[in-house]
Design a protein around this motif. Structure first.
Motif, short mmCIF file in Angstrom:
data_model
loop_
_atom_site.label_atom_id
_atom_site.label_comp_id
_atom_site.label_asym_id
_atom_site.label_seq_id
_atom_site.Cartn_x
_atom_site.Cartn_y
_atom_site.Cartn_z
N SER A 178 31.80 -7.25 -31.52
CA SER A 178 30.79 -7.18 -32.60
C SER A 178 31.44 -7.51 -33.78
CB SER A 178 30.74 -5.58 -32.53
OG SER A 178 31.58 -4.78 -33.11
N SER A 179 30.46 -7.87 -34.76
CA SER A 179 30.84 -8.35 -36.12
C SER A 179 31.67 -7.04 -36.81
CB SER A 179 29.56 -8.53 -37.04
OG SER A 179 28.94 -9.76 -36.68
N ARG A 180 31.38 -5.79 -36.49
CA ARG A 180 31.85 -4.60 -37.08
C ARG A 180 33.35 -4.64 -36.51
NH1 ARG A 180 33.84 -0.78 -34.73
NH2 ARG A 180 32.34 -1.26 -32.76
N GLY B 142 35.15 -7.24 -35.84
CA GLY B 142 35.82 -8.23 -36.50
C GLY B 142 36.29 -7.95 -37.95
N TYR B 143 35.27 -7.01 -38.66
CA TYR B 143 35.67 -6.72 -39.87
C TYR B 143 36.60 -5.81 -40.00
CZ TYR B 143 34.67 -4.25 -44.27
OH TYR B 143 34.86 -3.50 -45.28
N ASP C 136 31.90 -15.68 -32.61
CA ASP C 136 31.50 -16.00 -33.91
C ASP C 136 30.96 -14.64 -34.38
OD1 ASP C 136 31.90 -18.62 -33.25
OD2 ASP C 136 29.71 -19.05 -33.24
N SER C 137 30.72 -13.66 -33.77
CA SER C 137 30.36 -12.45 -34.54
C SER C 137 31.33 -11.80 -35.19
CB SER C 137 29.65 -11.40 -33.56
OG SER C 137 28.45 -12.06 -32.93
N MET C 138 32.64 -11.84 -34.18
CA MET C 138 33.79 -11.14 -34.76
C MET C 138 34.47 -12.17 -35.98
SD MET C 138 35.72 -9.30 -31.48
CE MET C 138 36.19 -10.72 -30.80
N LEU D 130 32.68 -13.49 -38.14
CA LEU D 130 31.96 -13.21 -39.31
C LEU D 130 32.53 -11.84 -39.90
CD1 LEU D 130 29.41 -13.37 -41.26
CD2 LEU D 130 28.02 -12.15 -39.31
N GLY D 131 32.82 -11.11 -39.26
CA GLY D 131 33.18 -9.78 -39.49
C GLY D 131 34.65 -10.10 -40.20
N ARG E 131 34.19 -11.80 -43.67
CA ARG E 131 33.72 -10.51 -44.83
C ARG E 131 34.76 -9.64 -45.14
NH1 ARG E 131 29.36 -7.12 -45.83
NH2 ARG E 131 29.96 -5.84 -47.54
#
Length: 343
Positions: A226-228, A230-231, A251-253, A255-256, A259
């Motif tokens: 998840s992007s979360r 990754g963030y 890619d989702s991770m 993106l995080g 950010r």
């Protein structure tokens, strides 16, 4: 009756009566037999078109033992990879003349998995495409193979298992080698969750490229795709000034991570380069546009259906080589700034 016509769907007997032939002749035409003369075939086809007759697949299956159905068992349908794979298999199956029964498994629990398998078998599928790249599913192959043809969609299947896949290890090597070629030596990895074969293969590719390049592994943090996650990983990485590059397992991770780096005042790619994996449709429109590894899910779906249908027809099929991934270079990775080698 509606307007003098029966509400019931036209039967094969109706077609036979209209065409002036036997039920068996209609059956031969419907099933593609060559044992029907051209003029008779044309008359039967005209009757089919006039009545709007459609073959009853369930009845045909009882006679031919062929249902014309393939089942796809897949997990995490909310993610780009699994959902794109499902769409690809569905399209490829339809082109091959098969109905595709999609059976998503949102949670990898024994009960939900067993229910999904039972549902596919109840639908009399001729083959199951097992699109769950998790080690807990490997034991299902032997169980299913006694009942139905099985094709694993898998980058590292158990020995002797019929499978198709994309080379996850090679994709990770591409991503990591690209960062090494840009001069980065301290390359962190945001890995996928433990137990997922694709995550393991990508992690091993990262380690192999570093080893071959004479570099030590940077920080490693496990996410959950998840992007979360990754963030959260990016927030940890941002505190380590020695890290100049990150390879994220999807890619989702990625993106995080981007950010979190931005929020910490670390610019991408000037201070930290980031490379992802999958090439989701939005990757080209992130800021900066994401360098990533593209997986050809369309070809994967085609190949999975091809292997499954050959297995149904022939019983044994040569396992094709893994599909090669592709590095897509955009703007989220840049050469290491001279004087910034902090390894």
């Amino acid at each position: 009756m509606v307007n003098g016509e029966s509400k019931n769907a036209p039967s094969m007997a109706d077609v036979a009566a209209l065409a002036g032939v036997s039920h068996q002749t209609v059956s031969r035409v419907v099933n593609g037999s060559d044992a029907v003369r051209g003029d008779t075939r044309e008359r039967v086809q005209a009757a089919i078109d006039e009545l709007g007759y459609r073959r009853n697949k369930s009845a045909r299956a009882l006679v031919t033992r062929r249902s014309g159905r393939l089942g796809l068992l897949y997990s995490q349908p909310h993610l780009y990879g699994p959902s794109t794979l499902a769409a690809s298999v569905h399209q490829a199956g339809q082109r091959a003349g098969y109905d595709i029964i999609l059976s998503p498994v949102p949670h990898l629990e024994a009960t939900s998995t067993e229910r999904a398998i039972e549902a596919l078998l109840d639908d009399a599928v001729e083959a199951v495409l097992l699109g769950v790249s998790h080690q807990s599913f490997e034991d299902l192959v032997a169980q299913l193979a006694t009942t139905v043809e099985v094709v694993m969609i898998h980058s590292d299947p158990p020995e002797g298992v019929r499978s198709v896949g994309i080379d996850q290890h090679a994709g990770a090597v591409l991503a990591t080698q690209y960062l090494l070629d840009l001069g980065h030596r301290n390359i962190a990895h945001v890995a996928g969750p433990v137990g997922w074969i694709d995550a393991r293969q990508r992690r091993e590719g990262w380690l192999a490229a570093l080893r071959d390049g004479g570099a030590q592994p940077g920080p490693e943090i496990f996410g959950d795709w998840s992007s979360r996650s990754g963030y959260e990983a990016g927030a940890v990485i941002a505190r380590d000034a020695s890290v100049t590059a990150v390879f994220a397992a999807n890619d989702s991770m990625a993106l995080g991570v981007i950010r979190a780096l931005h929020e910490a005042g670390r610019r991408v790619p000037q201070d930290v380069s980031v490379v992802g994996f999958d090439d989701v449709p939005d990757a080209a429109y992130l800021w900066p546009p994401l360098t990533t590894v593209r997986q050809d899910f369309a070809s994967l779906g085609e190949l999975a259906v091809e292997v499954a249908t050959k297995a149904i027809a022939e019983g044994s099929v040569e396992v094709p080589p893994l599909i090669a991934p592709e590095l897509v270079v955009r703007d989220s990775a840049a050469p290491l700034t001279p004087g910034r080698d902090v390894s």
